[in-house]
Design an enzyme around this catalytic site. Sequence first.
Site, PDB file in Angstrom:
ATOM      1  N   HIS A   1      34.233  34.282  43.390  1.00  0.00           N
ATOM      2  CA  HIS A   1      33.461  34.672  44.585  1.00  0.00           C
ATOM      3  C   HIS A   1      32.080  34.014  44.464  1.00  0.00           C
ATOM      4  CE1 HIS A   1      30.926  37.395  46.992  1.00  0.00           C
ATOM      5  NE2 HIS A   1      32.014  37.763  47.608  1.00  0.00           N
TER       6      HIS A   1
ATOM      7  N   ASP B   1      33.896  39.774  36.669  1.00  0.00           N
ATOM      8  CA  ASP B   1      33.537  40.272  37.998  1.00  0.00           C
ATOM      9  C   ASP B   1      34.629  41.252  38.414  1.00  0.00           C
ATOM     10  OD1 ASP B   1      33.182  38.642  41.287  1.00  0.00           O
ATOM     11  OD2 ASP B   1      33.492  40.728  40.714  1.00  0.00           O
TER      12      ASP B   1
ATOM     13  N   GLN C   1      36.728  43.785  42.657  1.00  0.00           N
ATOM     14  CA  GLN C   1      38.015  44.122  43.285  1.00  0.00           C
ATOM     15  C   GLN C   1      38.991  44.753  42.312  1.00  0.00           C
ATOM     16  OE1 GLN C   1      38.369  44.124  46.408  1.00  0.00           O
ATOM     17  NE2 GLN C   1      36.799  42.729  47.138  1.00  0.00           N
TER      18      GLN C   1
ATOM     19  N   LYS D   1      32.612  49.473  47.525  1.00  0.00           N
ATOM     20  CA  LYS D   1      34.031  49.110  47.603  1.00  0.00           C
ATOM     21  C   LYS D   1      34.921  50.192  47.023  1.00  0.00           C
ATOM     22  CE  LYS D   1      32.882  44.246  47.189  1.00  0.00           C
ATOM     23  NZ  LYS D   1      33.265  43.663  48.491  1.00  0.00           N
TER      24      LYS D   1
ATOM     25  N   CYS E   1      33.746  34.515  51.140  1.00  0.00           N
ATOM     26  CA  CYS E   1      32.791  34.081  50.095  1.00  0.00           C
ATOM     27  C   CYS E   1      33.501  33.337  48.965  1.00  0.00           C
ATOM     28  CB  CYS E   1      32.008  35.257  49.529  1.00  0.00           C
ATOM     29  SG  CYS E   1      31.123  36.193  50.739  1.00  0.00           S
TER      30      CYS E   1
HETATM   31  C1  LIG Z   1      35.429  39.463  43.846  1.00  0.00           C
HETATM   32  C2  LIG Z   1      34.092  39.818  44.424  1.00  0.00           C
HETATM   33  N1  LIG Z   1      32.979  39.591  43.698  1.00  0.00           N
HETATM   34  C3  LIG Z   1      31.748  39.877  44.172  1.00  0.00           C
HETATM   35  C4  LIG Z   1      31.588  40.433  45.427  1.00  0.00           C
HETATM   36  C5  LIG Z   1      30.181  40.730  45.912  1.00  0.00           C
HETATM   37  O1  LIG Z   1      30.029  42.123  46.027  1.00  0.00           O
HETATM   38  P1  LIG Z   1      28.676  42.640  46.719  1.00  0.00           P
HETATM   39  O2  LIG Z   1      28.667  42.042  48.087  1.00  0.00           O
HETATM   40  O3  LIG Z   1      28.803  44.139  46.725  1.00  0.00           O
HETATM   41  O4  LIG Z   1      27.565  42.114  45.849  1.00  0.00           O
HETATM   42  C6  LIG Z   1      32.713  40.700  46.225  1.00  0.00           C
HETATM   43  C7  LIG Z   1      32.533  41.320  47.592  1.00  0.00           C
HETATM   44  N2  LIG Z   1      33.603  41.056  48.495  1.00  0.00           N
HETATM   45  C8  LIG Z   1      33.310  40.324  49.679  1.00  0.00           C
HETATM   46  C9  LIG Z   1      32.337  41.006  50.592  1.00  0.00           C
HETATM   47  O5  LIG Z   1      32.963  40.924  51.910  1.00  0.00           O
HETATM   48  N3  LIG Z   1      34.255  40.442  51.788  1.00  0.00           N
HETATM   49  C10 LIG Z   1      34.548  40.168  50.496  1.00  0.00           C
HETATM   50  O6  LIG Z   1      35.632  39.887  50.053  1.00  0.00           O
HETATM   51  C11 LIG Z   1      33.994  40.397  45.721  1.00  0.00           C
HETATM   52  O7  LIG Z   1      35.103  40.620  46.446  1.00  0.00           O
END
Ligand SMILES: Cc1ncc(COP(=O)(O)O)c(CN[C@@H]2CONC2=O)c1O
Length: 420
Positions: free
Chosen positions: A136, A213, A216, A239, A378
């Site tokens: 991400h 990380d 998820q 989440k 992202c």
């Molecule tokens: C794997 C992963 N890492 C880091 C983040 C970043 O988290 P924060 O935004 O809380 O810092 C997300 C957020 N998921 C994104 C946010 O919107 N859609 C998504 O899949 C994520 O899915």
Amino acid sequence: PYPLDVEAVRADFPILQRKVGGDVTAPGEGEGDTKPLVYLDNAATSHTPDQVVDTIADYYRSYNSNVHRGIHQLSQEASTAYEHAHDRVAEFIGAEGREEVVFTKNTTEAENLVAYAWGLNELGPEDNVVLTEMEHHASLVTWQQIGKKTGADVRFIRVDDDGRLDMDHARDLVDDDTAMANVVHVSNTLGTVNPVAELADLVHDHDGLVFVDGAQSVPHMPVDVQAIDADFFAFSGHKMCGPTGIGVLYGKQHLLEEMQPYLYGGEMIRTVTYEDSEWEDLPWKFEAGTPVIAQGIALHAAIDYLEDLGMENVHAHEQLLAEYAYDRLTEYDDVNIYGPPGDDRAGLVAFNVDGVHAHDLSSILNDHGVAVRAGDHCTQPLHDKLDIAASARASFYVYNTREEIDELVEAVDDARQLFA
Ligand SMILES: Cc1ncc(COP(=O)(O)O)c(CN[C@@H]2CONC2=O)c1O
């Protein structure tokens, strides 16, 4: 028996009674909103049960105060609740204790904390940092930029055709100059569950550190950071039934002790003179200024809520939904799903329909009341690698049902007919 009593869970989330599909008016239900909400965007953010909302309201109504030991009673009550929230998180993820649990705003900030407080000081041109092609942006962009600032070489472990990490390539990339590996536990685009413990072994054999990380994974399955042997681990409260504004950086105590803070100010100091300052104990050293008090206390309530359901049950429920969604969507030969098969993925499915742009698809789904994400989630480099501009993504949580997946598939089929 089925792992969760989904109807009982749904009763805790009033938002699920929302009607949508009319013209977007002010927040809340407006006229024309006639379609029952089918919320399948949980990888972006989950909903918040009454138990957590009530915890936040109760804090502001009865013991709101600034923390860190003001003398008066409200401050004592707020401080105790805020500190216990750290203990609860430590217990939930298998950390030694609150000293290894830093509250941040979100996962992104946790990645940046380590990048600035450890990366900038420890990395140099002779080092390399290993990422994966499915990272991400929260970790990919952060460590890419730290590589530019420090001269460290940033490498990416290949993702193979069915969306799994190429572990042979990992073994080629990780060497004695690997200072850190950053790996996503569960891909928010592919649904792939990565072998993070195996990767940690590999990197530790070369004296490198591992940052996982877990944005998820922690909300969706049992996680034990010591079993993984992660050196750093990050996730977000929003989440996992918590509010926005709270995230967690787990770090092994000896590493956090050695690291200098990168945000200075009140609360993170023990003594200050005009000449210099001494830092507070962990984790407060990394929590400068007035912290995310209500959010931290709410994260405690969110963890209680999820543990009442049982993380094994949450995981089992989502695996059933993921498999069902995968099987139903692959009934159509013009639907392309990215990532591993339905029986080997987390509770999300990213896909495209031939000839239909993901944004058009999600717009039609919205007309049906079905909320999915459309875009690159992202993970732009991963979309480039897959040679797609965007994808639609349905992602599940504790309150979703098979019937809602049938609604999704019906809406997708509708879009197919429209654009075919
Ligand atoms: C794997 C992963 N890492 C880091 C983040 C970043 O988290 P924060 O935004 O809380 O810092 C997300 C957020 N998921 C994104 C946010 O919107 N859609 C998504 O899949 C994520 O899915």
